[in-house]
Design an enzyme around this catalytic site. Sequence first.
Site, mmCIF file in Angstrom:
data_model
loop_
_atom_site.group_PDB
_atom_site.id
_atom_site.type_symbol
_atom_site.label_atom_id
_atom_site.label_comp_id
_atom_site.label_asym_id
_atom_site.label_seq_id
_atom_site.Cartn_x
_atom_site.Cartn_y
_atom_site.Cartn_z
ATOM 1 N N ASP A 167 0.848 -1.178 0.000
ATOM 2 C CA ASP A 167 0.000 0.000 0.000
ATOM 3 C C ASP A 167 0.888 1.234 0.000
ATOM 4 O O ASP A 167 2.101 1.135 0.198
ATOM 5 C CB ASP A 167 -0.996 -0.009 1.165
ATOM 6 N N TYR A 189 2.991 4.722 0.772
ATOM 7 C CA TYR A 189 3.626 5.317 1.945
ATOM 8 C C TYR A 189 2.603 6.215 2.647
ATOM 9 O O TYR A 189 1.793 6.878 1.996
ATOM 10 C CB TYR A 189 4.829 6.157 1.532
ATOM 11 N N PHE A 202 6.663 2.054 -4.156
ATOM 12 C CA PHE A 202 8.046 2.248 -3.731
ATOM 13 C C PHE A 202 8.615 3.622 -4.082
ATOM 14 O O PHE A 202 9.703 3.971 -3.643
ATOM 15 C CB PHE A 202 8.979 1.147 -4.269
ATOM 16 N N HIS A 248 10.668 -9.322 0.614
ATOM 17 C CA HIS A 248 10.396 -7.887 0.489
ATOM 18 C C HIS A 248 11.679 -7.094 0.756
ATOM 19 O O HIS A 248 12.514 -7.505 1.568
ATOM 20 C CB HIS A 248 9.308 -7.501 1.496
#
Length: 228
Positions: A67, A69, A80, A189
Amino acid sequence: MTVITTKLTWEEVIGAEKSKPYFTNIFKYIKTQETQGKTIYPAHENIFNAFKLTPFANVKVVILGQDPYHGENQAHGLCFSVKDGTAIPPSLQNIYKEISSDIGINMPKFGDLSCWASQGVLLLNTVLTVEAHQANSHSKIGWETFTDSVINAINTHNNNVVFLLWGNHAKRKCINIDQHKHKVLTAPHPSPLSAHRGFIGCRHFSQANEALTAWNRKAIDWNIVLNK
Protein backbone atom coordinates in the site's frame (compact mmCIF):
# COMPACT_ATOMS: atom_id res chain seq x y z
CA MET A 1 10.67 -15.62 -29.76
CA THR A 2 8.70 -12.79 -31.38
CA VAL A 3 6.76 -10.65 -28.96
CA ILE A 4 3.01 -10.43 -29.40
CA THR A 5 1.82 -6.91 -28.63
CA THR A 6 -1.61 -5.58 -27.77
CA LYS A 7 -3.33 -2.35 -28.72
CA LEU A 8 -5.83 -2.49 -25.87
CA THR A 9 -6.12 0.35 -23.35
CA TRP A 10 -6.67 0.34 -19.60
CA GLU A 11 -10.18 1.65 -20.19
CA GLU A 12 -10.97 -1.29 -22.45
CA VAL A 13 -9.66 -3.98 -20.11
CA ILE A 14 -10.65 -2.67 -16.66
CA GLY A 15 -12.94 0.30 -17.31
CA ALA A 16 -16.02 -1.71 -16.34
CA GLU A 17 -14.69 -1.99 -12.77
CA LYS A 18 -15.50 1.69 -12.17
CA SER A 19 -19.25 1.07 -12.35
CA LYS A 20 -19.25 -1.87 -9.94
CA PRO A 21 -20.59 -1.38 -6.39
CA TYR A 22 -17.32 -2.31 -4.66
CA PHE A 23 -15.48 0.42 -6.59
CA THR A 24 -17.97 3.19 -5.82
CA ASN A 25 -17.94 2.07 -2.19
CA ILE A 26 -14.18 2.64 -2.03
CA PHE A 27 -14.62 6.32 -2.76
CA LYS A 28 -17.64 6.64 -0.47
CA TYR A 29 -15.40 5.32 2.31
CA ILE A 30 -12.61 7.76 1.42
CA LYS A 31 -15.04 10.68 1.31
CA THR A 32 -16.41 9.73 4.72
CA GLN A 33 -12.92 9.64 6.20
CA GLU A 34 -12.05 13.03 4.72
CA THR A 35 -15.32 14.47 6.07
CA GLN A 36 -14.16 13.28 9.49
CA GLY A 37 -10.97 15.30 9.05
CA LYS A 38 -8.64 12.43 8.19
CA THR A 39 -5.88 12.86 5.61
CA ILE A 40 -5.70 10.32 2.80
CA TYR A 41 -2.63 9.60 0.66
CA PRO A 42 -1.94 9.97 -2.17
CA ALA A 43 -3.82 13.06 -3.32
CA HIS A 44 -6.88 12.21 -5.41
CA GLU A 45 -5.23 13.30 -8.65
CA ASN A 46 -2.34 10.89 -8.04
CA ILE A 47 -4.21 7.72 -7.04
CA PHE A 48 -4.12 6.27 -10.57
CA ASN A 49 -0.72 7.61 -11.65
CA ALA A 50 0.62 4.12 -12.37
CA PHE A 51 -1.98 3.73 -15.12
CA LYS A 52 -1.50 7.26 -16.45
CA LEU A 53 2.26 6.83 -16.81
CA THR A 54 2.25 3.24 -18.11
CA PRO A 55 -0.35 2.55 -20.83
CA PHE A 56 -1.65 -1.02 -20.93
CA ALA A 57 -0.07 -1.75 -24.31
CA ASN A 58 3.33 -0.63 -22.97
CA VAL A 59 3.49 -2.88 -19.87
CA LYS A 60 6.73 -4.86 -19.84
CA VAL A 61 7.40 -5.28 -16.13
CA VAL A 62 5.07 -5.27 -13.12
CA ILE A 63 6.48 -4.45 -9.68
CA LEU A 64 3.87 -5.10 -7.01
CA GLY A 65 3.90 -3.24 -3.71
CA GLN A 66 1.47 -3.42 -0.79
CA ASP A 67 0.00 0.00 0.00
CA PRO A 68 1.17 3.62 -0.37
CA TYR A 69 3.63 5.32 1.94
CA HIS A 70 1.64 6.99 4.72
CA GLY A 71 3.92 9.93 5.51
CA GLU A 72 3.52 13.50 4.29
CA ASN A 73 4.70 14.27 0.75
CA GLN A 74 5.68 10.66 0.02
CA ALA A 75 3.05 8.72 -1.94
CA HIS A 76 2.26 9.80 -5.49
CA GLY A 77 0.64 6.73 -7.01
CA LEU A 78 3.69 4.59 -7.86
CA CYS A 79 4.75 1.75 -5.58
CA PHE A 80 8.05 2.25 -3.73
CA SER A 81 8.40 5.71 -5.34
CA VAL A 82 8.37 9.05 -3.51
CA LYS A 83 8.14 12.60 -4.76
CA ASP A 84 11.36 14.40 -5.60
CA GLY A 85 12.68 16.23 -2.55
CA THR A 86 11.44 13.54 -0.14
CA ALA A 87 13.88 11.38 1.83
CA ILE A 88 14.38 7.94 0.27
CA PRO A 89 12.53 5.32 2.39
CA PRO A 90 14.44 2.28 3.66
CA SER A 91 12.77 -0.21 1.26
CA LEU A 92 13.70 1.95 -1.72
CA GLN A 93 17.24 2.33 -0.40
CA ASN A 94 17.53 -1.47 -0.47
CA ILE A 95 16.09 -1.58 -4.00
CA TYR A 96 18.77 0.91 -5.04
CA LYS A 97 21.48 -1.17 -3.33
CA GLU A 98 20.38 -4.26 -5.26
CA ILE A 99 20.30 -2.40 -8.58
CA SER A 100 23.78 -1.06 -7.91
CA SER A 101 25.08 -4.52 -7.05
CA ASP A 102 23.23 -6.25 -9.89
CA ILE A 103 23.94 -3.98 -12.84
CA GLY A 104 26.46 -1.46 -11.50
CA ILE A 105 24.51 1.79 -11.74
CA ASN A 106 25.11 4.63 -9.31
CA MET A 107 22.65 5.01 -6.48
CA PRO A 108 20.54 8.16 -6.99
CA LYS A 109 19.85 10.81 -4.38
CA PHE A 110 16.08 10.98 -5.00
CA GLY A 111 13.23 8.48 -5.04
CA ASP A 112 10.94 9.38 -7.95
CA LEU A 113 10.65 6.25 -10.14
CA SER A 114 8.58 7.87 -12.91
CA CYS A 115 11.39 7.18 -15.37
CA TRP A 116 10.71 3.45 -14.95
CA ALA A 117 6.97 3.91 -15.41
CA SER A 118 7.50 5.76 -18.68
CA GLN A 119 9.47 2.75 -20.01
CA GLY A 120 6.72 0.23 -19.29
CA VAL A 121 7.29 -0.68 -15.63
CA LEU A 122 3.88 -0.76 -13.94
CA LEU A 123 4.52 0.32 -10.35
CA LEU A 124 1.37 -1.06 -8.76
CA ASN A 125 0.33 -1.24 -5.13
CA THR A 126 -2.29 -3.84 -4.22
CA VAL A 127 -4.07 -1.11 -2.23
CA LEU A 128 -4.07 2.38 -3.76
CA THR A 129 -4.83 4.65 -0.78
CA VAL A 130 -3.98 4.89 2.91
CA GLU A 131 -4.87 7.02 5.92
CA ALA A 132 -2.03 9.25 7.06
CA HIS A 133 0.32 7.50 9.49
CA GLN A 134 -1.81 4.31 9.49
CA ALA A 135 -0.14 1.58 7.42
CA ASN A 136 -2.54 -0.90 5.78
CA SER A 137 -5.52 1.18 6.94
CA HIS A 138 -7.27 0.88 3.57
CA SER A 139 -6.77 -2.82 3.10
CA LYS A 140 -10.06 -4.70 2.82
CA ILE A 141 -12.06 -1.67 1.59
CA GLY A 142 -12.14 -3.01 -1.97
CA TRP A 143 -8.86 -2.08 -3.59
CA GLU A 144 -7.67 -5.70 -3.64
CA THR A 145 -10.59 -6.62 -5.89
CA PHE A 146 -9.67 -3.82 -8.27
CA THR A 147 -5.98 -4.69 -8.44
CA ASP A 148 -6.84 -8.37 -8.89
CA SER A 149 -8.69 -7.31 -12.03
CA VAL A 150 -5.64 -5.33 -13.17
CA ILE A 151 -3.32 -8.31 -12.80
CA ASN A 152 -5.82 -10.63 -14.45
CA ALA A 153 -6.14 -8.24 -17.40
CA ILE A 154 -2.36 -8.14 -17.89
CA ASN A 155 -2.14 -11.90 -17.60
CA THR A 156 -4.96 -12.49 -20.09
CA HIS A 157 -4.55 -9.76 -22.70
CA ASN A 158 -0.85 -8.99 -22.65
CA ASN A 159 2.14 -11.22 -23.40
CA ASN A 160 5.79 -11.42 -22.40
CA VAL A 161 5.57 -9.45 -19.15
CA VAL A 162 8.00 -9.85 -16.24
CA PHE A 163 6.39 -9.86 -12.78
CA LEU A 164 8.68 -8.95 -9.87
CA LEU A 165 7.01 -10.21 -6.69
CA TRP A 166 8.71 -9.17 -3.48
CA GLY A 167 7.38 -10.54 -0.22
CA ASN A 168 4.67 -13.03 0.63
CA HIS A 169 1.86 -10.55 0.05
CA ALA A 170 2.92 -10.00 -3.56
CA LYS A 171 3.55 -13.70 -4.15
CA ARG A 172 0.03 -14.61 -3.03
CA LYS A 173 -1.47 -11.91 -5.23
CA CYS A 174 -0.22 -13.40 -8.47
CA ILE A 175 -0.54 -17.15 -8.08
CA ASN A 176 -2.64 -17.40 -11.26
CA ILE A 177 -0.15 -15.81 -13.66
CA ASP A 178 0.37 -17.96 -16.74
CA GLN A 179 4.10 -18.61 -16.67
CA HIS A 180 4.02 -19.96 -20.21
CA LYS A 181 3.24 -16.39 -21.34
CA HIS A 182 5.07 -14.42 -18.67
CA LYS A 183 8.14 -14.49 -16.42
CA VAL A 184 7.67 -14.49 -12.63
CA LEU A 185 10.56 -13.65 -10.30
CA THR A 186 10.08 -13.81 -6.52
CA ALA A 187 12.14 -12.64 -3.56
CA PRO A 188 11.67 -11.45 0.03
CA HIS A 189 10.40 -7.89 0.49
CA PRO A 190 13.07 -5.15 0.29
CA SER A 191 12.17 -3.75 3.72
CA PRO A 192 14.99 -3.70 6.30
CA LEU A 193 13.23 -6.55 8.14
CA SER A 194 13.59 -9.00 5.27
CA ALA A 195 15.88 -7.64 2.54
CA HIS A 196 18.90 -9.62 3.69
CA ARG A 197 16.96 -12.89 3.60
CA GLY A 198 17.24 -13.01 -0.17
CA PHE A 199 16.17 -9.74 -1.74
CA ILE A 200 19.75 -8.49 -1.67
CA GLY A 201 21.45 -10.61 -4.28
CA CYS A 202 18.28 -11.65 -6.15
CA ARG A 203 19.47 -10.00 -9.40
CA HIS A 204 15.91 -9.38 -10.56
CA PHE A 205 16.81 -6.31 -12.59
CA SER A 206 19.30 -8.03 -14.85
CA GLN A 207 17.07 -11.12 -15.06
CA ALA A 208 14.10 -9.00 -16.10
CA ASN A 209 16.12 -7.47 -18.91
CA GLU A 210 17.39 -10.88 -20.00
CA ALA A 211 13.80 -12.09 -20.32
CA LEU A 212 12.71 -8.97 -22.23
CA THR A 213 15.65 -9.28 -24.60
CA ALA A 214 14.85 -12.96 -25.22
CA TRP A 215 11.32 -11.87 -26.20
CA ASN A 216 12.69 -9.20 -28.55
CA ARG A 217 11.41 -6.47 -26.24
CA LYS A 218 13.52 -3.43 -25.38
CA ALA A 219 15.29 -3.78 -22.04
CA ILE A 220 14.56 -1.38 -19.17
CA ASP A 221 17.12 1.31 -18.40
CA TRP A 222 17.16 0.99 -14.60
CA ASN A 223 19.12 4.22 -14.12
CA ILE A 224 17.06 6.66 -12.07
CA VAL A 225 16.68 10.03 -13.77
CA LEU A 226 14.22 12.84 -13.23
CA ASN A 227 11.55 12.99 -15.93
CA LYS A 228 11.28 16.48 -17.30
